[in-house]
Motif scaffolding. Structure first.
Motif, PDB file in Angstrom:
ATOM      1  N   SER A  28       1.088  -1.059   0.188  1.00 56.24           N
ATOM      2  CA  SER A  28       0.591   0.160   0.302  1.00 56.24           C
ATOM      3  C   SER A  28       0.669   1.266   0.007  1.00 56.24           C
ATOM      4  CB  SER A  28      -1.166  -0.058   1.446  1.00 56.24           C
ATOM      5  OG  SER A  28      -0.126   0.006   2.036  1.00 56.24           O
ATOM      6  N   GLY A  29       0.726   2.300  -0.249  1.00 51.88           N
ATOM      7  CA  GLY A  29       0.566   3.293  -0.443  1.00 51.88           C
ATOM      8  C   GLY A  29       2.341   3.278  -0.794  1.00 51.88           C
ATOM      9  N   ASP A  30       1.789   2.842  -2.104  1.00 51.90           N
ATOM     10  CA  ASP A  30       2.882   3.009  -3.501  1.00 51.90           C
ATOM     11  C   ASP A  30       4.239   2.404  -3.116  1.00 51.90           C
ATOM     12  OD1 ASP A  30       1.234   5.004  -4.787  1.00 51.90           O
ATOM     13  OD2 ASP A  30       2.558   6.509  -3.918  1.00 51.90           O
ATOM     14  N   TRP A  98      -0.629  -1.696  -5.902  1.00 50.27           N
ATOM     15  CA  TRP A  98       0.086  -1.738  -4.232  1.00 50.27           C
ATOM     16  C   TRP A  98      -0.695  -0.128  -3.817  1.00 50.27           C
ATOM     17  CZ3 TRP A  98       2.828  -4.084  -7.821  1.00 50.27           C
ATOM     18  CH2 TRP A  98       3.132  -3.719  -8.740  1.00 50.27           C
ATOM     19  N   ASN A  99      -0.143   0.777  -5.147  1.00 48.96           N
ATOM     20  CA  ASN A  99      -0.578   2.579  -4.722  1.00 48.96           C
ATOM     21  C   ASN A  99      -2.061   1.948  -3.755  1.00 48.96           C
ATOM     22  OD1 ASN A  99       1.199   2.733  -6.904  1.00 48.96           O
ATOM     23  ND2 ASN A  99       0.338   2.303  -8.452  1.00 48.96           N
ATOM     24  N   ASN A 100      -1.487   3.508  -3.510  1.00 51.83           N
ATOM     25  CA  ASN A 100      -3.035   3.873  -2.726  1.00 51.83           C
ATOM     26  C   ASN A 100      -3.374   3.468  -1.789  1.00 51.83           C
ATOM     27  OD1 ASN A 100      -3.499   6.090  -4.129  1.00 51.83           O
ATOM     28  ND2 ASN A 100      -3.958   5.129  -5.593  1.00 51.83           N
ATOM     29  N   GLU A 101      -4.774   3.105  -1.515  1.00 59.12           N
ATOM     30  CA  GLU A 101      -4.762   1.864  -0.060  1.00 59.12           C
ATOM     31  C   GLU A 101      -4.408   0.404  -0.539  1.00 59.12           C
ATOM     32  OE1 GLU A 101      -7.108   3.103  -2.218  1.00 59.12           O
ATOM     33  OE2 GLU A 101      -7.570   4.875  -0.469  1.00 59.12           O
ATOM     34  N   GLY A 102      -3.862   0.095  -1.545  1.00 57.31           N
ATOM     35  CA  GLY A 102      -3.304  -1.207  -1.286  1.00 57.31           C
ATOM     36  C   GLY A 102      -3.489  -2.350  -2.024  1.00 57.31           C
ATOM     37  N   ASN A 122      -8.296  -6.363  -2.747  1.00 57.69           N
ATOM     38  CA  ASN A 122      -7.453  -4.759  -3.063  1.00 57.69           C
ATOM     39  C   ASN A 122      -8.347  -4.186  -1.190  1.00 57.69           C
ATOM     40  OD1 ASN A 122      -6.202  -4.956  -5.596  1.00 57.69           O
ATOM     41  ND2 ASN A 122      -8.228  -4.665  -6.680  1.00 57.69           N
ATOM     42  N   THR A 125     -11.070   2.519   0.560  1.00 58.44           N
ATOM     43  CA  THR A 125     -11.669   3.449   1.670  1.00 58.44           C
ATOM     44  C   THR A 125     -12.665   3.382   1.113  1.00 58.44           C
ATOM     45  OG1 THR A 125      -9.196   3.442   2.258  1.00 58.44           O
ATOM     46  CG2 THR A 125     -10.749   5.001   2.941  1.00 58.44           C
TER      47      THR A 125
END
Length: 136
Positions: A28-30, A98-102, A122, A125
């Motif tokens: 997550s979070g890039d 893995w980008n954003n929420e992941g 996934n 949110t």
């Protein structure tokens, strides 16, 4: 993953005595990472201290399967399995999860059936909006 790479993966796991292998990944979070491998025997029990990178020539079965590889390739079989996991994630359409929420997932390799299955989730949110009139 090419057909030759897939065949090698199953040959090597068979020679090592693995029946099922689980690989887990998350991110997550890039940022995404492969979280490791677990091998299971025919009774479904975890094989403790399973050596995915067993060196060349330690037994005849491995020697036959791996004779075409360099010493460096023998040391990186677990890296090849990790790449198989990332290839499966890409082929299933979850590249960039893995980008954003992941998200997270599990790669399940069934050695006797020569199958690879991916379970992927996934993170999502959600929001709930409320409007309240307090005065007036």
């Amino acid at each position: 993953m090419t057909p030759d790479q897939t065949a090698y993966l199953f040959e090597r796991l068979t020679a090592l005595g693995a029946v099922v292998v689980h690989g887990e990944y998350s991110g997550s979070g890039d940022s995404g990472q492969f979280n490791g491998l677990t091998a299971f025997d025919a009774d479904g029990k975890v094989v403790e201290n399973f050596d995915f990178d067993k060196p060349f020539g330690e037994d005849e079965a491995l020697k036959k399967v791996t004779s075409r590889l360099t010493d460096e390739e023998h040391k990186t079989f677990s890296a090849a399995l990790e790449q198989a996991a990332w290839d499966a994630v890409d082929e299933a359409g979850h590249s960039g999860f893995w980008n954003n929420e992941g998200g997270y997932g599990k790669l399940i390799i069934n050695v006797p059936l020569r199958s690879i299955m991916l379970e992927h989730s996934n993170y999502i949110t959600t929001t709930e909006d409320h409007v309240h009139r307090i005065f007036g």
